[in-house]
Design a protein around this motif. Structure first.
Motif, mmCIF file in Angstrom:
data_model
loop_
_atom_site.group_PDB
_atom_site.id
_atom_site.type_symbol
_atom_site.label_atom_id
_atom_site.label_comp_id
_atom_site.label_asym_id
_atom_site.label_seq_id
_atom_site.Cartn_x
_atom_site.Cartn_y
_atom_site.Cartn_z
ATOM 1 N N ASP A 117 -6.731 -11.700 7.918
ATOM 2 C CA ASP A 117 -5.849 -11.118 6.910
ATOM 3 C C ASP A 117 -6.025 -12.228 5.816
ATOM 4 N N ALA A 118 -6.750 -11.855 4.678
ATOM 5 C CA ALA A 118 -7.047 -12.717 3.573
ATOM 6 C C ALA A 118 -5.719 -13.373 3.075
ATOM 7 N N HIS A 119 -4.541 -12.478 2.947
ATOM 8 C CA HIS A 119 -3.643 -12.921 2.368
ATOM 9 C C HIS A 119 -2.835 -14.337 3.328
ATOM 10 N N ALA A 120 -2.894 -14.318 4.476
ATOM 11 C CA ALA A 120 -2.642 -14.939 5.517
ATOM 12 C C ALA A 120 -3.377 -16.392 5.436
ATOM 13 N N ARG A 121 -4.425 -16.184 5.266
ATOM 14 C CA ARG A 121 -5.229 -17.207 4.998
ATOM 15 C C ARG A 121 -5.286 -17.979 3.721
ATOM 16 N N PHE A 122 -5.025 -17.238 2.778
ATOM 17 C CA PHE A 122 -4.688 -17.659 1.459
ATOM 18 C C PHE A 122 -3.328 -18.437 1.489
ATOM 19 N N ALA A 140 -17.476 -10.839 7.157
ATOM 20 C CA ALA A 140 -17.611 -11.904 8.323
ATOM 21 C C ALA A 140 -16.146 -12.327 8.893
ATOM 22 N N THR A 141 -15.407 -12.769 7.965
ATOM 23 C CA THR A 141 -14.379 -13.506 8.254
ATOM 24 C C THR A 141 -12.933 -12.801 8.077
ATOM 25 N N VAL A 142 -13.003 -11.938 7.004
ATOM 26 C CA VAL A 142 -11.709 -10.922 6.669
ATOM 27 C C VAL A 142 -11.947 -9.708 6.439
ATOM 28 N N ASP A 143 -11.091 -8.785 6.847
ATOM 29 C CA ASP A 143 -11.417 -7.473 6.672
ATOM 30 C C ASP A 143 -11.794 -7.088 5.160
ATOM 31 N N GLN A 144 -10.835 -7.704 4.177
ATOM 32 C CA GLN A 144 -11.162 -7.326 2.881
ATOM 33 C C GLN A 144 -11.017 -8.452 1.907
ATOM 34 N N GLU A 145 -11.662 -8.670 0.938
ATOM 35 C CA GLU A 145 -11.561 -9.852 0.202
ATOM 36 C C GLU A 145 -10.328 -9.925 -0.549
ATOM 37 N N LEU A 146 -9.942 -11.393 -0.636
ATOM 38 C CA LEU A 146 -8.523 -11.426 -1.150
ATOM 39 C C LEU A 146 -7.938 -10.631 -2.362
ATOM 40 N N GLY A 147 -9.060 -10.689 -3.452
ATOM 41 C CA GLY A 147 -8.754 -10.154 -4.861
ATOM 42 C C GLY A 147 -8.357 -8.304 -4.519
ATOM 43 N N THR A 148 -8.717 -7.713 -3.442
ATOM 44 C CA THR A 148 -8.588 -6.622 -3.445
ATOM 45 C C THR A 148 -7.411 -5.854 -3.560
ATOM 46 N N HIS A 149 -6.425 -6.262 -2.869
ATOM 47 C CA HIS A 149 -5.018 -5.926 -2.948
ATOM 48 C C HIS A 149 -4.071 -7.279 -3.390
#
Length: 358
Positions: free
Chosen positions: A87-92, A127-136
């Motif tokens: 989850d890109a949000h969790a990583r952020f 590769a690392t996240v399902d969707q890039e952070l800026g998508t949602h």
């Protein structure tokens, strides 16, 4: 006893007649007043020490509370990341904590660059996240990408910095999945655009790399100039940027305008054109830089008057001189005062000023 030894004759004593009896009184009230002053000073000192001790104790308590709160936040974001590693949000959230609270994760037990790598991974899809952070989460996408771009710029990693700054600018302008850009009519993208337009590769590996850096800078610069021409009211929201973008509030100009110093080594560049463009863009985003001190204005006026008087005096002397060609030539070439800059031949100071600034 002899009069010379009479206690009543000693200085500082007071006498008072009561009938036929002479009573000698020590300056009791004077001593009492001094004692009162000493006592008051002592009480004040104790009070001040007590207040300082209370303030120090309160400060320690506040620090402990903040540390406890940060520890709780860290545990929460770490748990969220471990449960949702893609989850890109969790990583952020975890990466942002490292970058803003622990210097990028370089301290003690943390892996070096932990925060930097986490924020980078937010854009590594699939590769690392399902969707890039800026998508949602466009606001988080902008914050992460702009922070990465500025951080890598400081490390002189030109290509990586330009990559993330481009992501930040694109995210700031786009409406994604019906989510309106948080920067519409706010000018929040100006700082990022200015970095793209003024950043130069500090260590180009070839002449081709120099040409590419200059061409890239010119493209971004023309885009920013066009933005100001079509939207004259656009301006940088410094208050919003200071509250949301780490590092901005300390010095907005330094944060948004990369140094012109690398231009000193770009021998293939039109130095005057690049330096002028750099100045023009910076002054558009930061119009407060366009300031002329009053004493400089007065100096300019005085120089104009002085030059006019000198020209008149020179003409008068030439008229009074002999008609000899050599004599006339020597008069015409003579300067009334030494100078390295005149009205028609101006020294281009862009590289010099940027070198001094660096």
């Amino acid at each position: 006893q002899p009069k010379s030894n009479d206690i009543t004759n000693m200085p500082g004593l007071r006498q008072r007649k009561l009938g036929t009896t002479t009573i000698t009184m020590w300056p009791f009230f004077s001593l009492l007043r001094k004692a009162q002053i000493v006592l008051i000073c002592y009480v004040c000192l104790i009070s001040i020490s007590g207040c300082a001790g209370q303030q120090h104790q309160q400060h320690q308590q506040q620090q402990q509370q903040q540390q406890q709160q940060l520890a709780g936040i860290f545990q929460q974001v770490t748990k969220n990341f471990e449960e949702n590693p893609r989850d890109a949000h969790a990583r952020f959230l975890l990466g942002w904590f490292y970058m803003t609270q622990q210097g990028g994760g370089n301290s003690s037990k943390n892996n070096p660059g932990r925060g930097l790598e986490l924020l980078k991974s937010c854009f590594d899809s699939p590769a690392t996240v399902d969707q890039e952070l800026g998508t949602h989460h466009p606001l988080e996408g902008f914050l992460a990408a702009s922070l990465l771009g500025r951080y890598l710029q400081q490390l002189k990693e030109y290509d990586a910095s330009m990559h993330y700054l481009t992501i930040a600018l694109t995210t700031s302008k786009a409406d994604i999945d019906g989510y309106p850009s948080p920067f519409k009519d706010m000018g929040g993208e100006l700082c990022t655009h200015l970095q793209l337009a003024t950043q130069l590769d500090a260590y180009p590996i070839s002449s081709r790399a120099v040409d590419e850096a200059l061409a890239r800078s010119e493209v971004w610069a023309n885009g920013l100039l066009n933005l100001f021409e079509t939207n004259p009211d656009v301006h940088l929201k410094e208050e919003w940027m200071g509250q949301n973008v780490p590092g901005f509030s300390a010095d907005p100009y330094v944060h948004c305008v990369p140094s012109l110093f690398p231009l000193s080594f770009y021998y293939r560049a039109d130095v005057a054109d690049v330096a002028h463009r750099h100045y023009k863009l910076a002054s558009l985003v930061f119009p407060k830089l366009l300031y002329t001190a009053k004493f400089v204005e007065r100096w300019d006026d005085e120089q104009d008057i002085m030059e006019h008087e000198q020209e008149m005096n020179q003409e008068q002397r030439l008229l009074e001189a002999d008609d000899d060609d050599d004599n006339v030539h020597s008069h015409s070439q003579r300067r009334l005062y030494p100078t390295c800059i005149d009205r028609n031949i101006k020294i281009k100071l862009g590289v010099i000023s940027s070198t001094l600034g660096q």
